[in-house]
Motif scaffolding. Structure first.
Motif, PDB file in Angstrom:
ATOM      1  N   ALA A  56       0.800  -1.241   0.037  1.00 24.37           N
ATOM      2  CA  ALA A  56       0.101  -0.004  -0.107  1.00 24.37           C
ATOM      3  C   ALA A  56       0.967   1.298  -0.201  1.00 24.37           C
ATOM      4  CB  ALA A  56      -0.753   0.193   1.307  1.00 24.37           C
ATOM      5  N   GLY A  57       0.326   2.431  -0.641  1.00 20.88           N
ATOM      6  CA  GLY A  57       1.049   3.596  -0.457  1.00 20.88           C
ATOM      7  C   GLY A  57       2.329   3.503  -0.879  1.00 20.88           C
ATOM      8  N   THR A  58       3.370   4.179  -0.295  1.00 23.03           N
ATOM      9  CA  THR A  58       4.848   4.351  -0.439  1.00 23.03           C
ATOM     10  C   THR A  58       5.277   2.984  -0.756  1.00 23.03           C
ATOM     11  OG1 THR A  58       5.023   6.462   0.563  1.00 23.03           O
ATOM     12  CG2 THR A  58       6.925   4.845   0.445  1.00 23.03           C
TER      13      THR A  58
ATOM     14  N   SER B  99       6.034  -3.923   3.416  1.00 28.18           N
ATOM     15  CA  SER B  99       5.274  -3.144   4.669  1.00 28.18           C
ATOM     16  C   SER B  99       6.381  -2.603   5.263  1.00 28.18           C
ATOM     17  CB  SER B  99       4.135  -3.877   5.176  1.00 28.18           C
ATOM     18  OG  SER B  99       3.636  -2.904   6.138  1.00 28.18           O
TER      19      SER B  99
ATOM     20  N   LEU C 267       2.855  11.499  -4.110  1.00 25.20           N
ATOM     21  CA  LEU C 267       2.343  11.032  -2.650  1.00 25.20           C
ATOM     22  C   LEU C 267       3.030  11.785  -1.576  1.00 25.20           C
ATOM     23  CD1 LEU C 267       0.722   9.364  -1.057  1.00 25.20           C
ATOM     24  CD2 LEU C 267       2.272   7.672  -1.233  1.00 25.20           C
TER      25      LEU C 267
ATOM     26  N   LYS D 232       0.671   6.637  10.975  1.00 28.96           N
ATOM     27  CA  LYS D 232       2.015   5.552  10.439  1.00 28.96           C
ATOM     28  C   LYS D 232       1.625   4.264  10.293  1.00 28.96           C
ATOM     29  CE  LYS D 232       6.368   5.602   9.793  1.00 28.96           C
ATOM     30  NZ  LYS D 232       6.579   6.182   8.563  1.00 28.96           N
TER      31      LYS D 232
HETATM   32  C1  F6R Z   1       3.290   7.474   2.883  1.00 32.02           C
HETATM   33  C2  F6R Z   1       3.170   6.232   3.851  1.00 32.02           C
HETATM   34  C3  F6R Z   1       2.057   5.402   3.306  1.00 32.02           C
HETATM   35  C4  F6R Z   1       2.443   3.802   3.514  1.00 32.02           C
HETATM   36  C5  F6R Z   1       1.195   2.809   3.755  1.00 32.02           C
HETATM   37  C6  F6R Z   1       1.498   1.336   3.902  1.00 32.02           C
HETATM   38  O1  F6R Z   1       4.499   8.223   3.350  1.00 32.02           O
HETATM   39  O2  F6R Z   1       4.007   5.983   4.594  1.00 32.02           O
HETATM   40  O3  F6R Z   1       1.644   5.415   2.162  1.00 32.02           O
HETATM   41  O4  F6R Z   1       3.376   3.434   3.016  1.00 32.02           O
HETATM   42  O5  F6R Z   1       0.471   3.195   4.493  1.00 32.02           O
HETATM   43  O6  F6R Z   1       2.324   1.300   5.056  1.00 32.02           O
HETATM   44  P1  F6R Z   1       3.466   0.178   5.637  1.00 32.02           P
HETATM   45  O7  F6R Z   1       4.456   0.184   4.559  1.00 32.02           O
HETATM   46  O8  F6R Z   1       3.606   0.399   7.061  1.00 32.02           O
HETATM   47  O9  F6R Z   1       2.556  -1.062   5.060  1.00 32.02           O
END
Ligand code: F6R
Length: 593
Positions: free
Chosen positions: A297-299, A344, A473, A588
């Protein structure tokens, strides 16, 4: 996202719980509360406040207490308000709870059991405390909690206190993380390992549908049927918790500057003289698969997109990247022999866990790449690889992104015929990062004149385009400038209509094959009034490029081209005087689906 801390023992629970809540602040929250045992009244006292923990702190009583629970809330059901903040107390005043997660059937439960209750909040969580109270009329507390849990659908990490038995605390978990720590002087329980440090020597990560009953000295673990369960405590070894910003004004800036050191640590952890330190059996197993599915997800998903190119260029294995929240409920048709890789930073993302649960049901092979080796996704996947980025405190992920790409590159390399020296190439990237970070001062003033509008674009092709998505993003999440990361050649197929006088368009140009095409696309937007800015690798740079980065191996270019974009986001937020490390509405660790 929401955080839980509870303590029962010989030390002052108020201090321990407040310290724990402060350590969980980085996860993002919008209100906070505690319930403390008041030795003068022999009952629990509830204090909750909207906003930051300092507001709560200012309202705390002076007494010491052996028992307390606390919570930071990130609103899901019901607006941000004092009433909706946790803990929640049953109408009778007997039970107090804190809850992380989402109760999907809370409306049904209200109708079926709780029509008589006047709810004080709009939360789904209040249903839990009222059900426990209701069932306790005919059952022991223990059985009332178990009966309640059996009725719940959704996710929970839960702490419960009963004012008729104040020296006992209960915890329970399903889908949301909950860890129990045991120290010399008492028990601490929390939703994140950070809540346990300084108190516990050993810990236990609770499995789904397990409960724990604690007193000041010991605890009992049992399942939802009441059967006592065996357990094994592990030594608590938290990565050096670096909660100090050092010379930097914000954790984000510090973490951006840590990237060369993180890369060097990854090189040290994964390479020895002759070999890559990844289990051979795992490499053979992945090498035998007909497709890799990366879920994130996301980054982390953006790192996965770069990883796809790396692995496909280095091996013959096709790779697909999927957004976890989509894959969980709308998976594609899978190949016969797939390998799943979950990426993640936190290892706690609920969307990913939903995928993992489905994959495990079908006995698919799973590998997690995560920064947190004690996290749920690290524990529950068949294998895990650590990112070694060190704790990332700023909500906006920076060093974890580059660490994810580096570890994916090493994995791709381990799966490949290895005809080049990746260790040396990664070391060169670390030098290039350092070199740029030591002379990156112009970005601060550039950003002032460049990002003057409500919107912005990043454009690039190939790997550059993938970095553009991450760059966009980063800029939107902390500066609130609406930004799109776009394939440079695709812009003219519609989106160019948004370009007007002074619209900022930032190009990333590292790819030799497509550099001149991207420059043509820049000319197209300049002709329509856009203010342009270029970030280029030396090998393809022009004299008038705004930022020129040292050459690195083309496949590893995202590791260096992303760095200026992180700084652009940082300074854009700084000029707007925004809360850089804790941007609005964000968390976070996203532990709800
Ligand atoms: C953006 C960010 C989020 C996370 C996303 C996934 O700066 O930090 O987009 O990348 O919520 O989170 P993780 O990597 O902890 O699964």
């Amino acid at each position: 996202m929401c955080g839980i801390v509870g303590y029962i023992g010989n030390n002052n629970a108020k201090t321990i719980v407040m310290d724990g809540l402060r350590r969980l602040e980085y996860r993002g929250y919008d209100s906070a509360g505690v319930s403390l045992f008041n030795p003068d009244t022999n009952g629990f006292e509830l204090i909750k406040k909207k906003g930051r923990i300092v507001n709560l702190e200012a309202a705390l009583p002076g007494y010491s207490t052996p028992i307390a629970i606390g919570h930071t809330r990130w609103a899901t059901h019901g607006k941000v308000s004092q009433e909706n903040a946790h803990p929640h107390v049953s109408a009778s005043g007997r039970f107090t709870i804190v809850h992380n997660g989402v109760i999907d059937n809370h409306m049904e439960l209200r109708k079926r059991y709780l029509e008589h209750v006047e709810f004080k909040s709009q939360t789904d969580s209040e249903v839990i405390v009222e059900l426990i109270d209701l069932f306790s009329k005919n059952l022991s507390t223990d059985s009332a909690i178990r009966k309640t849990l059996s009725a719940l659908e959704g996710s929970y990490a839960l702490l419960v206190m009963d004012n008729t038995d104040p020296f006992t605390m209960y915890g329970a978990k399903h889908k949301s993380p909950l860890l129990l720590g045991k120290g010399e002087e008492g028990m601490v329980i929390g939703s994140d390992m950070m809540a346990l440090i300084d108190v516990a020597d050993n810990y236990l990560a609770l499995d789904d549908e397990t409960l724990v009953r604690m007193d000041t000295k010991n605890f009992t673990l049992y399942n939802i049927d009441g059967d006592v369960l065996p357990y094994k405590l592990s030594k608590l070894e938290v990565d050096e918790i670096d909660s100090d910003k050092g010379e930097f004004d914000h954790f984000m800036l510090k973490e951006i500057h840590e990237q060369p050191a993180v890369l060097r640590r990854i090189i040290g952890e994964y390479f020895n003289e002759t070999h890559i330190r990844i289990d051979d059996a795992l490499i053979h197993s992945i090498a035998s698969r007909d497709r890799i599915y990366i879920l994130a997800a996301g980054t982390s998903m953006h790192a996965g997109l770069v990883g796809k190119t790396l692995i496909e260029k280095l091996t013959d294995i096709p790779v697909e990247v999927h957004v976890a929240s989509e894959f969980a409920y709308d998976p594609p048709k899978l190949t016969a022999n797939p390998q799943f890789i979950m990426i993640s930073q936190s290892g706690e993302t609920a969307d990913l866990r939903a995928c993992l649960m489905n994959l495990k049901k079908d006995a698919h092979p799973t590998l997690t790449l995560t920064n947190v080796k004690t996290s749920t996704l690290a524990r529950e996947a068949d294998h895990f690889l650590q990112l070694f980025a060190g704790p990332e405190i700023a909500v906006a992920s920076t060093k974890a992104y580059t660490a994810q790409i580096a570890v994916l590159a090493i994995l791709g390399y381990a799966l490949s015929a290895q005809s080049f020296d990746l260790k040396r190439e990664l070391s060169e990237v670390a030098i290039a990062m350092e070199d740029f970070l030591s002379k990156s001062n112009s970005i601060e003033s550039d950003v002032k004149t460049l990002l003057t509008k409500r919107n912005a674009f990043y454009i690039g092709r190939g790997l550059d385009n993938k970095v553009c998505m991450e760059a966009a993003l980063k800029l939107k999440e902390i500066s609130y400038i609406q930004t799109e990361g776009f394939a440079a050649g695709e812009l003219k197929h519609g989106t160019i209509a948004l370009i007007e006088e002074d619209t900022p368009v930032i190009a990333i140009i590292a790819n030799e094959k497509t550099a001149e095409n991207t420059r043509s696309n820049l000319s197209e937007v300049e002709s329509r009034g856009a203010k342009t800015y270029t970030i280029a690798l030396e090998s393809v740079a022009h004299d008038d490029d705004d930022i020129v980065l040292n050459n690195v191996s083309p496949l590893l270019s995202p590791l260096i081209t992303v760095i200026p974009t992180q700084l652009i986001a940082y300074y854009a937020a700084l000029h707007r005087d925004l809360d850089i490390d804790k941007p609005r509405n964000l968390a976070k660790s996203v532990t709800v689906e």
